[in-house]
Motif scaffolding. Structure first.
Motif, mmCIF file in Angstrom:
data_model
loop_
_atom_site.group_PDB
_atom_site.id
_atom_site.type_symbol
_atom_site.label_atom_id
_atom_site.label_comp_id
_atom_site.label_asym_id
_atom_site.label_seq_id
_atom_site.Cartn_x
_atom_site.Cartn_y
_atom_site.Cartn_z
ATOM 1 N N TYR A 1 0.848 -1.185 0.000
ATOM 2 C CA TYR A 1 0.000 0.000 0.000
ATOM 3 C C TYR A 1 0.887 1.240 0.000
ATOM 4 O O TYR A 1 1.714 1.430 0.913
ATOM 5 N N GLY A 2 0.734 2.043 -1.041
ATOM 6 C CA GLY A 2 1.532 3.259 -1.147
ATOM 7 C C GLY A 2 0.679 4.505 -1.251
ATOM 8 O O GLY A 2 1.188 5.588 -1.580
ATOM 9 N N GLY A 3 -0.615 4.362 -0.951
ATOM 10 C CA GLY A 3 -1.506 5.504 -1.046
ATOM 11 C C GLY A 3 -1.250 6.530 0.038
ATOM 12 O O GLY A 3 -0.813 6.193 1.142
ATOM 13 N N ASP A 4 -1.488 7.796 -0.277
ATOM 14 C CA ASP A 4 -1.344 8.883 0.696
ATOM 15 C C ASP A 4 0.074 8.932 1.281
ATOM 16 O O ASP A 4 0.272 9.275 2.456
ATOM 17 N N GLY A 5 1.056 8.550 0.458
ATOM 18 C CA GLY A 5 2.453 8.631 0.891
ATOM 19 C C GLY A 5 2.903 7.515 1.798
ATOM 20 O O GLY A 5 4.031 7.528 2.298
ATOM 21 N N ALA A 6 2.020 6.532 2.034
ATOM 22 C CA ALA A 6 2.390 5.430 2.933
ATOM 23 C C ALA A 6 3.306 4.435 2.214
ATOM 24 O O ALA A 6 3.496 4.510 0.992
ATOM 25 N N ASN A 7 3.870 3.537 2.995
ATOM 26 C CA ASN A 7 4.756 2.514 2.438
ATOM 27 C C ASN A 7 4.629 1.257 3.285
ATOM 28 O O ASN A 7 5.455 0.975 4.139
ATOM 29 N N TYR A 8 3.544 0.509 3.043
ATOM 30 C CA TYR A 8 3.281 -0.695 3.827
ATOM 31 C C TYR A 8 3.447 -1.920 2.928
ATOM 32 O O TYR A 8 2.804 -2.019 1.892
ATOM 33 N N LEU A 9 4.259 -2.840 3.376
ATOM 34 C CA LEU A 9 4.476 -4.069 2.611
ATOM 35 C C LEU A 9 4.006 -5.267 3.430
ATOM 36 O O LEU A 9 4.379 -5.410 4.604
ATOM 37 N N SER A 10 3.213 -6.103 2.805
ATOM 38 C CA SER A 10 2.729 -7.296 3.507
ATOM 39 C C SER A 10 3.898 -8.186 3.913
ATOM 40 O O SER A 10 4.807 -8.430 3.113
ATOM 41 N N PRO A 11 3.878 -8.724 5.131
ATOM 42 C CA PRO A 11 4.961 -9.632 5.555
ATOM 43 C C PRO A 11 5.025 -10.906 4.733
ATOM 44 O O PRO A 11 6.065 -11.557 4.709
ATOM 45 N N PHE A 12 3.938 -11.256 4.030
ATOM 46 C CA PHE A 12 3.984 -12.435 3.163
ATOM 47 C C PHE A 12 4.868 -12.182 1.937
ATOM 48 O O PHE A 12 5.238 -13.117 1.238
ATOM 49 N N TYR A 13 5.173 -10.915 1.670
ATOM 50 C CA TYR A 13 5.908 -10.562 0.447
ATOM 51 C C TYR A 13 7.206 -9.827 0.762
ATOM 52 O O TYR A 13 7.794 -9.199 -0.125
ATOM 53 N N SER A 14 7.636 -9.904 2.004
ATOM 54 C CA SER A 14 8.832 -9.152 2.391
ATOM 55 C C SER A 14 9.976 -10.091 2.767
ATOM 56 O O SER A 14 9.771 -11.013 3.566
#
Ligand code: FES
Length: 277
Positions: A57-70
């Motif tokens: 999720y990169g909306g609104d300047g965020a940077n969240y990566l699912s732990p399943f894909y990190s």
């Protein structure tokens, strides 16, 4: 008792003198594991469509990566990985998801975990279905022969799992910075808290590992003669006492973390921002 010998049959399958609800725990374990395996498999295959990047999720300047894909080694167009997007050498006939490079490590770590073994031997293999309850098999092989001797790879998965804690810690840190590259501002949002709790719970589970305890001091005959090792041993033991609790809390939360990021990326949830400096 011979490890390969035939045990005297004392009870028929399921027979017991226990009067408590002994079937409750294996049933809950079965339902919990099955739910997680189904969801995580589904989530891994959701990454096969490069036009939908719901694991980030990169909306609104965020940077969240699912732990399943990190960490994302090979990503998709909205969120390329360390080595770019889908590798050219990947067989065209096979579906590709960035999660395929990652999920075997935490899956292998949990599958070979000493606690989980005891839990799923009961819940899935009914071997035995619970303590002091009659089992179906009349022989006992232990874990000294194939295939269960392979459970000993747990210590190697533990090395990788410790590295993953550092990577997920970095993801949690990244979730506290909002904005475009080069102009990021510190802030806290619900997603940041979700990712921080995720790495804390996973760390509590990983750093309470029996293999880690052996590595940091359990191998010594007299750990009292090595104070640093004794301190590490005691710290791991402290977490290890609640290893089952850490195991379940981290399992549930890592799934919820993926759900939260996925729903934000799909536009279903709005990520509430508490503040940005
Ligand atoms: S024994 Fe459970 S994680 Fe190592």
């Amino acid at each position: 008792m011979s490890s390969l010998g035939v045990l005297p049959k004392q009870r028929h399958f399921g027979e017991t003198t226990r009067v408590d609800a002994w079937w409750m725990q294996p049933t809950l374990v079965f339902l919990g594991f099955t739910s997680f395996i189904v969801y995580s498999t589904w989530a891994a295959f959701q990454g096969t469509d490069p036009t939908h990047c719901y694991y980030w999720y990169g909306g609104d300047g965020a940077n969240y990566l699912s732990p399943f894909y990190s960490p994302t080694l090979f990503g998709s167009v909205p969120h390329p990985g360390i080595f770019g997007v889908t590798p050219s050498w990947w067989p065209a006939l096979l579906p590709f998801s960035p999660a395929f490079f990652i999920m075997w490590i935490p899956a292998g770590f949990r599958f070979t975990c000493y606690y989980y073994r005891g839990a799923y031997y009961k819940a899935f293999w009914l071997d035995p279905v619970n303590c002091a309850v009659g089992e179906a098999r009349g022989t006992y092989w232990g874990e000294r022969y194939l295939p269960l001797i392979l459970q000993n790879v747990h210590r190697y998965f533990m090395y990788l799992a410790v590295i993953f804690i550092a990577i997920l810690g970095r993801d949690a840190w990244d979730s506290l910075w909002f904005g475009d590259e080069g102009a990021k501002h510190f802030g806290v949002a619900v997603g940041s808290l979700v990712l921080i709790v995720n790495v804390v719970l996973l760390a509590g589970y990983t750093f309470g590992c029996h293999s880690l305890r052996h590595l940091v001091g359990g191998f010594l005959d007299a750990k009292s003669k090595a104070s640093a090792c004794a301190s590490c041993y005691n710290a791991v033991s402290c977490l290890n006492r609640k290893h089952m609790l850490w195991a379940w809390m981290s399992l549930i939360w890592v799934g919820l973390t993926d759900v939260y990021i996925r729903l934000c990326a799909m536009g279903v949830l709005h990520d509430f921002r508490f503040f940005t400096l």
